[in-house]
Design a protein around this motif. Structure first.
Motif, mmCIF file in Angstrom:
data_model
loop_
_atom_site.group_PDB
_atom_site.id
_atom_site.type_symbol
_atom_site.label_atom_id
_atom_site.label_comp_id
_atom_site.label_asym_id
_atom_site.label_seq_id
_atom_site.Cartn_x
_atom_site.Cartn_y
_atom_site.Cartn_z
ATOM 1 N N THR A 196 49.747 44.935 36.661
ATOM 2 C CA THR A 196 49.936 43.939 35.598
ATOM 3 C C THR A 196 48.610 43.307 35.170
ATOM 4 O OG1 THR A 196 50.388 42.139 37.150
ATOM 5 C CG2 THR A 196 52.282 43.425 36.374
ATOM 6 N N ARG B 186 45.537 26.988 37.252
ATOM 7 C CA ARG B 186 46.124 26.909 35.906
ATOM 8 C C ARG B 186 47.567 26.397 36.024
ATOM 9 N NH1 ARG B 186 46.522 33.428 35.596
ATOM 10 N NH2 ARG B 186 48.489 33.596 36.711
ATOM 11 N N ARG C 11 49.489 38.558 40.018
ATOM 12 C CA ARG C 11 49.268 37.216 40.565
ATOM 13 C C ARG C 11 50.564 36.413 40.625
ATOM 14 N NH1 ARG C 11 45.091 39.499 39.988
ATOM 15 N NH2 ARG C 11 42.969 38.701 40.042
ATOM 16 N N ASP C 12 51.552 36.827 39.827
ATOM 17 C CA ASP C 12 52.801 36.039 39.728
ATOM 18 C C ASP C 12 54.018 36.939 39.914
ATOM 19 O OD1 ASP C 12 52.503 37.568 37.456
ATOM 20 O OD2 ASP C 12 53.316 36.047 36.105
ATOM 21 N N ARG D 196 44.258 42.383 30.989
ATOM 22 C CA ARG D 196 42.943 42.878 30.564
ATOM 23 C C ARG D 196 43.035 43.562 29.199
ATOM 24 N NH1 ARG D 196 38.857 43.261 34.385
ATOM 25 N NH2 ARG D 196 39.419 42.336 36.387
ATOM 26 N N ARG E 65 51.687 34.872 28.771
ATOM 27 C CA ARG E 65 52.408 35.207 30.003
ATOM 28 C C ARG E 65 53.871 35.528 29.722
ATOM 29 N NH1 ARG E 65 48.984 34.796 33.834
ATOM 30 N NH2 ARG E 65 50.585 35.540 35.250
ATOM 31 N N SER F 264 40.655 35.596 32.331
ATOM 32 C CA SER F 264 41.329 34.453 32.966
ATOM 33 C C SER F 264 41.805 33.446 31.922
ATOM 34 C CB SER F 264 40.397 33.742 33.947
ATOM 35 O OG SER F 264 40.277 34.480 35.130
#
Ligand code: DC
Length: 209
Positions: free
Chosen positions: A33, A177, A124-125, A38, A102, A93
């Motif tokens: 992901t 964040r 990351r999530d 990116r 997102r 980022s």
């Protein structure tokens, strides 16, 4: 949806290497992901859009065409190398911190995974937001020194101090964040990969299944 193995962790924790190896061992699909965020950052730069312009960046996320390949194709451009380059890494980022970006990426990730019989998803999530009910949830870590060393090696960078500073900056940004910060999910298994071989970590993940 089939079996999902969700792997999160900071940059340089060994996520991609481990996720790919586990997928190969199980003959599962693999979804990176980070490559999707990116790809959005690449499209933002390619279209000459300011990465801080939330509306414009959200619009890119919604209409960009992303094929993860390999090769990685973004709109009609081969972005396989560019999405790993300095320019994209410098702004990704910021792009990934935007809630609208997102929302769209999570929607696409769920859509991609739906027809798959078995898949390893890294990011990351993934364990916290995208697939909180995944069969296996892993959070990979490693010491800061080891993570910076691996990244420098991966990018053939001799400036290890610069790499370490950049990594620390990105980690801080990704973890603090407001939209889906990097954190350890409930019931996720934390594996510290410092000084552990790839094979050993792969076995630990497979044992969880
Ligand atoms: O894993 P990577 O370095 O390729 O990730 C690139 C960036 O995207 C990084 O800043 C974290 C972000 N990212 C994210 O916010 N959520 C994900 N699921 C995957 C990556």
């Amino acid at each position: 949806m089939g079996v999902v193995i969700a792997i999160d962790g900071p940059a340089g924790s060994g996520k991609s290497t481990i996720a790919r190896a586990v997928a190969t061992r199980l003959r599962y699909d693999y979804l990176d992901t980070g490559a999707m965020y990116r790809a959005v950052a690449f499209a933002v730069l390619a279209r000459g859009i300011d990465p801080f312009d939330r509306e414009a960046v959200a619009a890119v996320a919604r209409d960009v065409r992303i094929e993860l390949g390999p090769p990685v194709v973004v709109d009609d451009m081969d972005a396989t190398e560019a999405i790993r380059g300095r320019e994209v890494t410098g702004v990704v980022s910021v792009v990934a911190a935007q809630p609208d970006v997102r929302t769209e990426m999570v929607r696409r990730q769920r859509e991609l995974v739906t027809p798959m019989a078995g898949v390893v998803v890294e990011g990351r999530d993934i364990t916290t937001v995208v697939f909180p009910d995944a069969e296996v949830k892993v959070f990979l870590t490693a010491s800061e020194e080891e993570r910076a060393g691996r990244r420098a090696l991966q990018n053939a960078e001799s400036d290890t101090v610069g790499v370490a500073l950049d990594l620390a900056r990105r980690d801080r940004f990704d973890s603090t964040r407001t939209a889906s910060p990097l954190r350890v999910a409930d019931a996720a298994v934390v594996i510290d990969t410092t000084g552990v071989t790839i094979d050993e970590v792969v076995e630990q993940v497979l044992a969880l299944l």
